[in-house]
Design an enzyme around this catalytic site. Structure first.
Site, PDB file in Angstrom:
ATOM      1  N   CYS A  54       0.836  -1.252   0.085  1.00 43.14           N
ATOM      2  CA  CYS A  54       0.098   0.146  -0.067  1.00 43.14           C
ATOM      3  C   CYS A  54       0.746   1.300   0.066  1.00 43.14           C
ATOM      4  CB  CYS A  54      -0.875   0.054   1.313  1.00 43.14           C
ATOM      5  SG  CYS A  54      -0.248   0.079   2.674  1.00 43.14           S
ATOM      6  N   CYS A  56       0.681   3.988   2.057  1.00 42.00           N
ATOM      7  CA  CYS A  56       1.370   4.367   3.418  1.00 42.00           C
ATOM      8  C   CYS A  56       2.645   3.260   3.663  1.00 42.00           C
ATOM      9  CB  CYS A  56       0.370   4.316   4.583  1.00 42.00           C
ATOM     10  SG  CYS A  56      -0.377   2.735   4.932  1.00 42.00           S
TER      11      CYS A  56
END
Length: 145
Positions: A54, A56
């Site tokens: 992802c 993040c």
């Protein structure tokens, strides 16, 4: 392996390398995790990064982990990583040791086999990288001496 799986494997390899190129040991099977955890000295500290594909993880979790693990005066004895979504059995086995709600990316800090600190995705995603780094620094300073 279909096209999607091949793409994800190639993408994950680059993301894994962001950690392994900086001294993290990749635990890719359940046996790897169990062997590591069962043979760790009770006084040794281990920093675990549960890696992810992802955004993040790419923009926050991996850079903060590498920076603090390299630059902080107080460091864990060992640095390991498992990759959620890629090394599924290894990740589940590590989560069994962590005994927290599954979260990726996330950080765990162990002393021996005892979890002493955990930072879930909710404390990574959407935060300033400096705040995440300070959380890691504080965890290292408190537990890695």
């Amino acid at each position: 392996m279909n096209g999607y799986e091949a793409y994800m494997k190639e993408l994950a390899q680059q993301m894994r390398a962001e950690l392994t190129d900086n001294g993290f040991t990749s635990l890719e099977t359940s046996d790897d995790v169990n062997q590591y955890m069962q043979n760790i000295d009770n006084d040794d500290t281990t920093f675990v990064v549960i890696n992810s594909t992802c955004g993040c993880a790419a923009g926050l979790a991996r850079p903060a982990a590498v920076a603090v693990a390299e630059q902080n005066e107080v460091k864990p004895d060992h640095k390991v990583t498992v990759f959620a979504g890629q090394d599924k059995e290894a990740t589940q086995t590590m989560r069994d040791y962590i005994q927290q709600v599954p979260s990726s990316p996330s950080y765990a800090l162990f002393k021996g086999q005892h979890l002493v600190h955990f930072i879930p995705r909710e404390h990574i995603e959407g935060r300033d990288i400096n705040d995440i780094a300070m959380d890691l620094k504080d965890a290292f300073d408190d537990n890695c001496q």
